[in-house]
Design an enzyme around this catalytic site. Structure first.
Site, PDB file in Angstrom:
ATOM      1  N   LYS A 239       0.813  -1.208   0.000  1.00  0.00           N
ATOM      2  CA  LYS A 239       0.000   0.000   0.000  1.00  0.00           C
ATOM      3  C   LYS A 239       0.848   1.261   0.000  1.00  0.00           C
ATOM      4  CE  LYS A 239      -4.417  -1.648   1.767  1.00  0.00           C
ATOM      5  NZ  LYS A 239      -5.410  -1.600   2.864  1.00  0.00           N
TER       6      LYS A 239
ATOM      7  N   ARG B 123      -3.676 -10.033   5.053  1.00  0.00           N
ATOM      8  CA  ARG B 123      -4.244 -10.005   3.696  1.00  0.00           C
ATOM      9  C   ARG B 123      -3.149  -9.502   2.758  1.00  0.00           C
ATOM     10  NH1 ARG B 123      -6.924  -6.333   0.281  1.00  0.00           N
ATOM     11  NH2 ARG B 123      -8.533  -7.312  -1.030  1.00  0.00           N
TER      12      ARG B 123
END
Length: 273
Positions: free
Chosen positions: A215, A249
């Protein structure tokens, strides 16, 4: 359907989307889907998370029918390749859940809005007796990065998710997993403050999912690209485990599996002193 968290789980991301922020994760046809799912399974995935609506900041709107078609395609292939591995559906729409459940049966619901973008979602999940992942977010993917005004990000997220879990329990949802929502309505600095607050969130008593894979809190901090962000992902996943998270995740299954294995060895030996 009941998930066990005797040890941390790896949730492998399967993107049936043309515009996910990490280009290499996009599965644009059945061949790509089959390859991505098979690779994740071979590398040790505990859960396959299938999404048909990119939730990156500023992502384009996707119609319900298009999302259903994308997710169904991924779910059917995943069930065929790995019938024993739980399938998670990354959606905030109850219509998508109903369509997938009718086709393949029990699934996990991974809802970025924790029921706030579809007022039928919570009741649908409760009626079907499915595990539910409730994530912290403000607004929606189109406007969330304009909604980052918090007095204390850690306290705000913990308080919000604790209250949300109580409401979900009262609504009849039997298994709840909490997700602090790294990157969703948070600045880069707030993401790291939230990372430090994970022990307070896990102390509530529900399993916690961490989704920091590749991210912007990694690649913007290091002035690199998502493609160059695996090392940062591994480093922060270790910190997520240290904070008590039970699900990682990720886009990259094997590194996460190995990180968990090393962390468990570390914990076992640290505690034996």
């Amino acid at each position: 359907m009941k998930l066990s968290f005797d040890h941390p789980q790896v949730m492998s991301i399967i993107n049936v989307t043309p515009d996910s922020f990490f280009e290499s994760s996009r599965c644009l046809d059945n061949t790509a889907l089959e390859g991505a799912i098979s690779k994740a399974v071979e590398e040790g995935a505990d859960i396959l998370d299938i999404g048909g609506y990119s939730s990156r900041p500023g992502a384009a709107e996707v119609s319900e029918q298009e999302e259903i078609e994308r997710v169904l395609r991924g779910a059917v292939i995943a069930r065929k390749i790995a019938p024993e591995i739980p399938i998670s559906i990354d959606t905030f729409r109850s219509s998508v859940i109903k369509a997938v459940y009718d086709e393949i049966g029990d699934i996990i619901i991974n809802d970025i809005s924790a029921g706030e973008l579809d007022n039928q979602m919570v009741q649908t999940v409760a009626d079907l007796h499915l595990p539910y992942i409730a994530m912290h977010m403000r607004g929606n993917p189109q406007n969330m990065q304009n909604l980052t005004n918090y007095s204390n990000i850690g306290n705000s997220v913990v308080k919000h998710l604790k209250h949300k879990a109580e409401l979900l329990t009262d609504a009849g949802i039997e298994q709840i997993i909490l997700d602090p929502g790294f990157g969703f309505a948070k600045t880069l600095e707030q993401n790291y403050q939230l990372l430090g607050a994970l022990p307070e969130l896990t102390a509530i008593g529900y399993p916690v999912l961490a989704g920091i894979s590749r991210k912007s809190m990694i690649y913007n901090a290091l002035n690199i690209t998502p493609n160059e962000s695996l090392t940062g992902t591994i480093a922060l996943n270790w910190e997520c485990l240290r904070g008590g998270c039970k699900i990682l995740r990720v886009h990259d299954t094997q590194p996460a599996v190995q990180t968990i294995k090393l962390f468990e060895i570390y914990e076992a030996n640290r505690q034996s002193k």
